[in-house]
Design a protein around this motif. Structure first.
Motif, PDB file in Angstrom:
ATOM      1  N   ALA A   1      -9.244  -4.821  -2.706  1.00 52.78           N
ATOM      2  CA  ALA A   1      -9.039  -5.939  -3.550  1.00 52.78           C
ATOM      3  C   ALA A   1      -7.833  -6.609  -3.775  1.00 52.78           C
ATOM      4  CB  ALA A   1      -9.472  -5.467  -4.997  1.00 52.78           C
ATOM      5  N   THR A   2      -6.676  -5.956  -3.366  1.00 59.72           N
ATOM      6  CA  THR A   2      -5.214  -6.324  -3.194  1.00 59.72           C
ATOM      7  C   THR A   2      -5.102  -7.145  -1.806  1.00 59.72           C
ATOM      8  OG1 THR A   2      -4.441  -4.860  -4.900  1.00 59.72           O
ATOM      9  CG2 THR A   2      -2.850  -5.860  -3.772  1.00 59.72           C
TER      10      THR A   2
ATOM     11  N   GLY B   1      -3.952 -11.125   2.065  1.00 58.49           N
ATOM     12  CA  GLY B   1      -3.949 -11.315   3.523  1.00 58.49           C
ATOM     13  C   GLY B   1      -4.627 -12.735   3.859  1.00 58.49           C
ATOM     14  N   LEU B   2      -5.641 -13.162   3.198  1.00 57.73           N
ATOM     15  CA  LEU B   2      -6.408 -14.432   3.492  1.00 57.73           C
ATOM     16  C   LEU B   2      -5.639 -15.811   2.957  1.00 57.73           C
ATOM     17  CD1 LEU B   2     -10.094 -13.589   2.916  1.00 57.73           C
ATOM     18  CD2 LEU B   2      -8.853 -14.019   5.137  1.00 57.73           C
TER      19      LEU B   2
ATOM     20  N   TRP C   1       2.057 -10.558   3.391  1.00 57.95           N
ATOM     21  CA  TRP C   1       1.792 -10.248   2.119  1.00 57.95           C
ATOM     22  C   TRP C   1       0.819  -9.063   1.829  1.00 57.95           C
ATOM     23  CZ3 TRP C   1       4.944 -11.367  -1.733  1.00 57.95           C
ATOM     24  CH2 TRP C   1       5.869 -12.522  -1.426  1.00 57.95           C
ATOM     25  N   ALA C   2      -0.199  -8.843   2.843  1.00 57.91           N
ATOM     26  CA  ALA C   2      -1.197  -7.712   2.639  1.00 57.91           C
ATOM     27  C   ALA C   2      -0.526  -6.465   2.602  1.00 57.91           C
ATOM     28  CB  ALA C   2      -2.070  -7.856   3.789  1.00 57.91           C
ATOM     29  N   VAL C   3       0.599  -6.145   2.874  1.00 52.29           N
ATOM     30  CA  VAL C   3       1.371  -5.019   3.035  1.00 52.29           C
ATOM     31  C   VAL C   3       1.507  -4.401   1.596  1.00 52.29           C
ATOM     32  CG1 VAL C   3       3.488  -3.845   3.546  1.00 52.29           C
ATOM     33  CG2 VAL C   3       2.242  -5.352   5.311  1.00 52.29           C
ATOM     34  N   CYS C   4       1.528  -5.587   0.568  1.00 46.45           N
ATOM     35  CA  CYS C   4       1.710  -5.114  -0.781  1.00 46.45           C
ATOM     36  C   CYS C   4       0.800  -4.356  -1.126  1.00 46.45           C
ATOM     37  CB  CYS C   4       1.869  -6.362  -1.560  1.00 46.45           C
ATOM     38  SG  CYS C   4       3.164  -7.269  -1.265  1.00 46.45           S
TER      39      CYS C   4
ATOM     40  N   PRO D   1      -2.070   3.386  -2.085  1.00 53.51           N
ATOM     41  CA  PRO D   1      -1.959   4.540  -1.948  1.00 53.51           C
ATOM     42  C   PRO D   1      -0.578   5.316  -2.250  1.00 53.51           C
ATOM     43  CG  PRO D   1      -2.534   2.971   0.049  1.00 53.51           C
ATOM     44  CD  PRO D   1      -2.366   2.176  -1.424  1.00 53.51           C
ATOM     45  N   ALA D   2       0.281   4.703  -2.608  1.00 54.24           N
ATOM     46  CA  ALA D   2       1.327   5.444  -3.248  1.00 54.24           C
ATOM     47  C   ALA D   2       1.108   5.930  -4.627  1.00 54.24           C
ATOM     48  CB  ALA D   2       2.666   4.420  -3.288  1.00 54.24           C
TER      49      ALA D   2
END
Length: 163
Positions: free
Chosen positions: A39-40, A45-46, A52-55, A60-61
């Protein structure tokens, strides 16, 4: 101080929770992490670009941290049956110990929601005259929850009758 009888001075026999509750909580953690990551990542990404999708790696952290915290919390839960009361201990940073005298119990329930049933778990809910002193033992095997309910009910009836 106590009278020095063995029941008052001996360390109670603590019983921990079975591993099914830990498995259930960790599964829920993984499911929510996947949902939040997707959802993030997808909207970022789009709308803002792939960089920014790396945010979305934030989630996972959180999963790694949550995995450890759920394990620590699960290990902190335990209960002990004593001659006159039931002890429930829980908490990692803020330890909480609840003492429920058998004679004060009004109702002992065994509950099991859909996820708990799927994992073969049940919870014991103890109700007393004071709403603030209600106590709960989550994640028990149903047979143990029913045994505990029956024993606590019998002890509660005996104590309230003055036996």
């Amino acid at each position: 101080m106590g009278t020095g009888t063995k029941g008052e001075t001996a360390e109670p026999d603590w019983v921990g929770l079975p591993g099914g509750l830990l498995g259930l909580r960790r599964l829920l953690l993984v499911i929510w992490t996947v949902v939040l990551t997707v959802a993030t990542a997808v909207p970022l990404g789009l709308l803002a670009g792939p960089a920014w999708a790396v945010c979305a790696l934030f989630w996972p952290a959180v999963l790694v941290w949550g995995w450890v915290m759920v394990g620590r919390n699960w290990r902190s839960w335990r209960y002990a049956e004593r001659a006159d009361d039931l002890l429930i201990s829980r908490g990692v940073l803020w330890r909480e110990q609840t003492v429920v005298p058998y004679g004060r119990m009004q109702l002992v329930e065994v509950t099991s929601g859909p996820l708990e049933r799927r994992f073969g778990l049940a919870s014991v809910q103890l109700h007393t005259a004071a709403a603030a002193s209600d106590a709960r033992i989550p994640g028990l095997v149903p047979a143990e929850a029913e045994r505990l309910r029956d024993r606590l009910t019998a002890l509660g009836e005996a104590r309230s009758a003055g036996l």
